[in-house]
Design an enzyme around this catalytic site. Sequence first.
Site, mmCIF file in Angstrom:
data_model
loop_
_atom_site.group_PDB
_atom_site.id
_atom_site.type_symbol
_atom_site.label_atom_id
_atom_site.label_comp_id
_atom_site.label_asym_id
_atom_site.label_seq_id
_atom_site.Cartn_x
_atom_site.Cartn_y
_atom_site.Cartn_z
ATOM 1 N N GLU A 103 10.888 -4.033 -4.831
ATOM 2 C CA GLU A 103 9.772 -3.704 -3.937
ATOM 3 C C GLU A 103 9.880 -4.473 -2.628
ATOM 4 O OE1 GLU A 103 7.590 -2.010 -2.838
ATOM 5 O OE2 GLU A 103 6.092 -1.294 -4.243
ATOM 6 N N ASP A 104 9.251 -3.918 -1.610
ATOM 7 C CA ASP A 104 9.227 -4.615 -0.319
ATOM 8 C C ASP A 104 8.193 -5.740 -0.327
ATOM 9 O OD1 ASP A 104 7.093 -2.820 -0.470
ATOM 10 O OD2 ASP A 104 7.363 -2.015 1.548
ATOM 11 N N ASP A 107 1.259 -6.684 -2.707
ATOM 12 C CA ASP A 107 0.037 -6.975 -1.948
ATOM 13 C C ASP A 107 -1.129 -7.008 -2.947
ATOM 14 O OD1 ASP A 107 -1.546 -7.251 0.383
ATOM 15 O OD2 ASP A 107 -1.783 -5.103 0.585
ATOM 16 N N PHE A 156 -0.786 -8.780 8.160
ATOM 17 C CA PHE A 156 0.024 -7.572 8.044
ATOM 18 C C PHE A 156 1.375 -7.808 8.693
ATOM 19 C CE2 PHE A 156 1.308 -3.168 8.488
ATOM 20 C CZ PHE A 156 0.934 -2.688 7.238
ATOM 21 N N ARG A 169 10.344 -0.388 10.793
ATOM 22 C CA ARG A 169 11.154 -0.559 9.583
ATOM 23 C C ARG A 169 12.556 -1.053 9.933
ATOM 24 N NH1 ARG A 169 8.352 1.706 5.237
ATOM 25 N NH2 ARG A 169 7.208 3.630 5.620
HETATM 26 P P1 IMP Z 1 -0.290 -2.740 -3.039
HETATM 27 O O1 IMP Z 1 -0.552 -1.627 -3.974
HETATM 28 O O2 IMP Z 1 -1.523 -3.163 -2.299
HETATM 29 O O3 IMP Z 1 0.412 -3.923 -3.667
HETATM 30 O O4 IMP Z 1 0.600 -2.103 -1.894
HETATM 31 C C1 IMP Z 1 1.921 -2.314 -1.799
HETATM 32 C C2 IMP Z 1 2.485 -1.462 -0.687
HETATM 33 O O5 IMP Z 1 1.661 -1.492 0.472
HETATM 34 C C3 IMP Z 1 3.796 -2.050 -0.233
HETATM 35 O O6 IMP Z 1 4.857 -1.536 -0.988
HETATM 36 C C4 IMP Z 1 3.832 -1.658 1.230
HETATM 37 O O7 IMP Z 1 4.373 -0.373 1.374
HETATM 38 C C5 IMP Z 1 2.388 -1.645 1.663
HETATM 39 N N1 IMP Z 1 2.018 -2.938 2.300
HETATM 40 C C6 IMP Z 1 1.215 -3.903 1.810
HETATM 41 N N2 IMP Z 1 1.101 -4.942 2.658
HETATM 42 C C7 IMP Z 1 1.860 -4.632 3.719
HETATM 43 C C8 IMP Z 1 2.182 -5.331 4.949
HETATM 44 O O8 IMP Z 1 1.761 -6.459 5.243
HETATM 45 N N3 IMP Z 1 3.027 -4.679 5.792
HETATM 46 C C9 IMP Z 1 3.541 -3.444 5.528
HETATM 47 N N4 IMP Z 1 3.275 -2.761 4.401
HETATM 48 C C10 IMP Z 1 2.443 -3.353 3.502
HETATM 49 MG MG MG Z 2 6.248 0.063 -0.453
#
Ligand code: IMP
Ligand code: MG
Length: 184
Positions: A103-104, A107, A156, A169
Site C-alpha cells: 500500500e501507499d 490512513d 495530506f 503521483r
Molecule cells: P484509508 O482507508 O483512510 O486508510 O485510505 C487509504 C487511501 O487513501 C490511501 O491508499 C490513499 O490512496 C489515500 N490517502 C490517504 N491519505 C492520503 C494522503 O495524505 N495523501 C494522498 N492519498 C492519501
Molecule cells: Mg491507495
Amino acid sequence: MFSENMKDDIERVLLCEEDIQKIVTDLGKKISEDYKGKNLVLVSVLKGSVVFMADLMRAIDIPCSIDFMVVSSYGSGTSSSGVVKIIKDLDLNLDGLDLLIVEDILDTGRTLASLIEILKMRNPSSVKICTFLDKPDRRIADIEADYIGAKVPDEFVVGYGLDYDERFRNLPYVGVVKPEVYGA
Ligand code: IMP
Ligand code: MG
C-alpha cells in the site's frame, strides 16, 4: 489553482529521494529474509502504490509473483468515504500463497480493513501488509501494517505515487502541498 511546475506547489519535502531509497532497500531486505522458502505474492493496490511497488519488488531478492487490484474508497477529495468497492480484481488464485499487500499509505485504515476481509476468504496461507507510509494519528479501523516504510504526521502528503486530485503521483519525493493549492 495548480502551478505549471509541480514542484512550485510543494511547501515542504518530508522524504527526499535518498530517504526513500534507504527505506525501500531496508524493507526489501527484511521481506526477503522473512519470506524465504514461502510462496510470496506482492499485491499492489492501485494506483497510489505503483511507484513503491516497482521499487520494492526490485529490492526483494527471493522469487515472488505480483498482482494488482483497483479498489475505490476515495473520490477526488482528501477524506475517506469508508465505502470499498473492487474495481479490478486479482488475476491470481490466492490458495496457498503468502500474500503481502503493498500500500501507499495507511490512513484511517478503512480501505485495507475491508480489503483484508475479502482476501482472507480466498484461502491464502498468510496475509500481511506492507505500507510505504503510515499515518497512525488518523486510524479509525483496527488494523496495523506488518512492514512500515515511514510514519508521517497528520497532513495530506503527495508524491512517490500519492496524489492530490490525481496530480503529483510522478513527483519523485514525498511532500506537503501548499495550502493555496487546496484553496477555493
Ligand atoms: P484509508 O482507508 O483512510 O486508510 O485510505 C487509504 C487511501 O487513501 C490511501 O491508499 C490513499 O490512496 C489515500 N490517502 C490517504 N491519505 C492520503 C494522503 O495524505 N495523501 C494522498 N492519498 C492519501
Ligand atoms: Mg491507495
